[in-house]
Design an enzyme around this catalytic site. Structure first.
Site, PDB file in Angstrom:
ATOM      1  N   THR A 282       0.845  -1.204   0.000  1.00 33.67           N
ATOM      2  CA  THR A 282       0.000   0.000   0.000  1.00 33.67           C
ATOM      3  C   THR A 282       0.877   1.250   0.000  1.00 33.67           C
ATOM      4  O   THR A 282       0.641   2.193  -0.755  1.00 33.67           O
ATOM      5  CB  THR A 282      -0.928  -0.008   1.243  1.00 33.67           C
ATOM      6  OG1 THR A 282      -1.804  -1.122   1.123  1.00 33.67           O
ATOM      7  CG2 THR A 282      -1.725   1.270   1.364  1.00 33.67           C
TER       8      THR A 282
ATOM      9  N   GLN B 274       0.846  -9.541  -6.459  1.00 33.74           N
ATOM     10  CA  GLN B 274       0.235 -10.870  -6.639  1.00 33.74           C
ATOM     11  C   GLN B 274       0.956 -11.686  -7.704  1.00 33.74           C
ATOM     12  O   GLN B 274       0.504 -12.772  -8.045  1.00 33.74           O
ATOM     13  CB  GLN B 274      -1.246 -10.704  -7.035  1.00 33.74           C
ATOM     14  CG  GLN B 274      -2.130 -10.081  -5.976  1.00 33.74           C
ATOM     15  CD  GLN B 274      -2.412 -11.010  -4.790  1.00 33.74           C
ATOM     16  OE1 GLN B 274      -2.112 -12.209  -4.827  1.00 33.74           O
ATOM     17  NE2 GLN B 274      -2.980 -10.458  -3.741  1.00 33.74           N
TER      18      GLN B 274
ATOM     19  N   HIS C  88       4.851 -10.299   2.420  1.00 36.32           N
ATOM     20  CA  HIS C  88       3.871 -11.122   3.170  1.00 36.32           C
ATOM     21  C   HIS C  88       2.957 -11.942   2.258  1.00 36.32           C
ATOM     22  O   HIS C  88       2.189 -12.775   2.732  1.00 36.32           O
ATOM     23  CB  HIS C  88       3.054 -10.272   4.148  1.00 36.32           C
ATOM     24  CG  HIS C  88       2.118  -9.282   3.515  1.00 36.32           C
ATOM     25  ND1 HIS C  88       0.786  -9.559   3.313  1.00 36.32           N
ATOM     26  CD2 HIS C  88       2.305  -8.026   3.065  1.00 36.32           C
ATOM     27  CE1 HIS C  88       0.200  -8.498   2.763  1.00 36.32           C
ATOM     28  NE2 HIS C  88       1.103  -7.556   2.607  1.00 36.32           N
TER      29      HIS C  88
ATOM     30  N   THR D  97      14.380   4.460  10.303  1.00 37.57           N
ATOM     31  CA  THR D  97      15.470   3.496  10.491  1.00 37.57           C
ATOM     32  C   THR D  97      15.159   2.216   9.725  1.00 37.57           C
ATOM     33  O   THR D  97      14.097   1.619   9.925  1.00 37.57           O
ATOM     34  CB  THR D  97      15.637   3.160  11.995  1.00 37.57           C
ATOM     35  OG1 THR D  97      15.839   4.390  12.684  1.00 37.57           O
ATOM     36  CG2 THR D  97      16.800   2.220  12.236  1.00 37.57           C
TER      37      THR D  97
ATOM     38  N   CYS E  25      -9.284  -5.936   1.305  1.00 37.40           N
ATOM     39  CA  CYS E  25      -9.313  -4.542   1.753  1.00 37.40           C
ATOM     40  C   CYS E  25     -10.581  -3.813   1.288  1.00 37.40           C
ATOM     41  O   CYS E  25     -10.775  -2.651   1.595  1.00 37.40           O
ATOM     42  CB  CYS E  25      -8.095  -3.807   1.232  1.00 37.40           C
ATOM     43  SG  CYS E  25      -8.059  -3.879  -0.527  1.00 37.40           S
TER      44      CYS E  25
HETATM   45  N1  PLP Z   1      -1.618  -4.609  -4.181  1.00 36.51           N
HETATM   46  C1  PLP Z   1      -2.193  -5.809  -4.376  1.00 36.51           C
HETATM   47  C2  PLP Z   1      -2.346  -6.324  -5.783  1.00 36.51           C
HETATM   48  C3  PLP Z   1      -2.629  -6.573  -3.288  1.00 36.51           C
HETATM   49  O1  PLP Z   1      -3.188  -7.750  -3.487  1.00 36.51           O
HETATM   50  C4  PLP Z   1      -2.474  -6.038  -1.979  1.00 36.51           C
HETATM   51  C5  PLP Z   1      -2.951  -6.770  -0.800  1.00 36.51           C
HETATM   52  O2  PLP Z   1      -3.903  -7.497  -0.823  1.00 36.51           O
HETATM   53  C6  PLP Z   1      -1.879  -4.772  -1.837  1.00 36.51           C
HETATM   54  C7  PLP Z   1      -1.463  -4.097  -2.955  1.00 36.51           C
HETATM   55  C8  PLP Z   1      -1.685  -4.150  -0.483  1.00 36.51           C
HETATM   56  O3  PLP Z   1      -0.692  -4.849   0.195  1.00 36.51           O
HETATM   57  P1  PLP Z   1      -0.212  -4.450   1.670  1.00 36.51           P
HETATM   58  O4  PLP Z   1      -1.158  -5.171   2.570  1.00 36.51           O
HETATM   59  O5  PLP Z   1       1.171  -4.990   1.758  1.00 36.51           O
HETATM   60  O6  PLP Z   1      -0.280  -3.005   1.842  1.00 36.51           O
END
Ligand code: PLP
Length: 370
Positions: free
Chosen positions: A70, A178, A198, A234, A320
């Site tokens: 994000t 992804q 992650h 940091t 999200c």
């Molecule tokens: N971009 C994509 C394509 C995602 O699938 C995700 C998370 O589901 C994100 C961005 C956001 O990832 P993060 O949780 O590391 O901010």
């Protein structure tokens, strides 16, 4: 418990976690400190960054560490717009982008930028002809996800990057969150690549932005010196080293993982196809990791809830998105509100077993039968 939501988050790999643990105990100095331990820590970060770039054969890039994908996406959309606003105020984003790209573009729109959404064709690929029509001399950024989070559609990133070379004022960003560890993409002609460890059995709380050295951006987080001038704070050495290791594993084991997932995908899809009331939303351009389908006459959240009662975890859409809203991505592909309202996302991994898949499918049969 059967976990079928690997597109949302992956469990951390034990070896990655061990490395994180060991490094947290051993290399705790601030990597910007100039004493011996600080310098040693700094060297580990530099080596990790080099290892990451080597994995992608990107020697003219640098690595920016953030808190997650994000933040990488915000940093690119806002930071590139701010940095290059003297060259133009036009941005193009695909309509399969993650909310962090869309919302950042909307933010720039409020500040006076023009934003165009690039549609996808019936196969789910961004419409190249439309891109050619939309792009202008004052377009400063195009952002197209490598693989989206709900339908797993793999976009022709190399082809788009090569086309965009004709527009030197325009920077090209791809959100590869992804895609990494699932498909091999050549990023050499891309300017910015977003990665989230992650999603590849790394640890939560870190994002990786690969940036071509010759391009720039205005930081959105200001402060003291870090690994680069683009993101203060940091540097978190154990997270960085663990991420480099997770990436190495994901990339070196990619082909075997893919084969296993392809087999699982076939079992799931051929089972779902037996139902006339089930519509598979994926296309032939989708990677096998994500199976997205809608069941006529059933609400997605009711199915997900009933599966959850059996300790089987799937998603109704990307995690999200607000609950009870239709899937924007399924709508972007199908233009069908019913399908977008009722879509379910099952995402599998090399850790998923055939027994787990069979148990999920027989539970789904039971729920539909009821
Ligand atoms: N971009 C994509 C394509 C995602 O699938 C995700 C998370 O589901 C994100 C961005 C956001 O990832 P993060 O949780 O590391 O901010």
């Amino acid at each position: 418990m059967i976990y079928l939501d690997y597109a949302a988050n992956t469990p951390v790999d034990k070896e990655v976690l061990d490395l994180y643990y060991d490094y947290s105990l051993k290399y705790f100095a601030n990597p910007n400190s100039v004493h011996k331990l600080g310098l040693e820590c700094n060297k580990i970060i530099e080596d990790s960054s080099k290892e990451i770039l080597d994995l992608f054969n990107l020697d003219d890039f640098e690595v920016i560490y953030t808190s997650g994908a994000t933040e990488c996406n915000n940093m690119v959309v806002k930071g590139v717009s701010d940095r290059y606003k003297n060259l133009g105020k036009h941005i193009i984003v695909s309509n399969l982008e993650h909310n962090s790209v869309i919302a950042s573009a909307s933010y720039m729109q409020e500040l006076g930028f023009e934003v165009d959404m690039l549609p996808v064709n019936s196969s789910g690929l961004v419409d190249f002809e439309e891109l050619k029509k939309l792009i202008r001399d004052d377009t400063i950024l195009v952002s197209i996800t490598s693989v989206d989070s709900e339908l797993g559609l793999r976009q022709p990133i190399e082809e788009i990057a090569s086309f965009l070379k004709q527009y030197p004022n325009c920077k090209f960003h791809t959100d590869a969150t992804q895609a990494i560890g699932k498909v091999d993409i050549d990023f050499k002609d891309v300017d910015f690549v977003t990665i989230a460890p992650h999603k590849i059995y790394g640890i939560n709380g870190i994002g990786i932005l690969l940036k071509k050295k010759e391009v720039s951006l205005k930081p959105i987080i200001s402060g003291g010196r870090s690994t680069t001038v683009y993101r203060s704070g940091t540097p978190v050495l154990p997270l960085i080293a663990a991420s480099a290791f997770a990436l190495k594993k994901a990339i070196t084991e990619r082909e075997d993982r893919y084969k296993h997932v392809e087999e699982l995908n076939k079992i799931i899809v051929s089972h779902l196809e037996k139902y006339e009331i089930i519509h598979i939303n994926n296309t032939e351009k989708s990677l096998p990791f994500t199976i997205n389908f809608s069941i006529k006459g059933f609400k997605a959240k009711d199915i997900a809830k009933k599966l959850e009662e059996k300790e089987i975890y799937i998603s109704t859409k990307t995690s999200c998105c607000p609950p009870n809203s239709p899937s924007k991505l399924v709508y972007a592909l199908t233009h069908d509100k019913n399908l977008a309202d009722s879509s379910l996302r099952v995402s599998v991994s090399h850790l998923t077993t055939i027994d787990e898949v069979n148990e999920f499918l027989s539970s789904l049969d039971e729920i539909i039968g009821e």
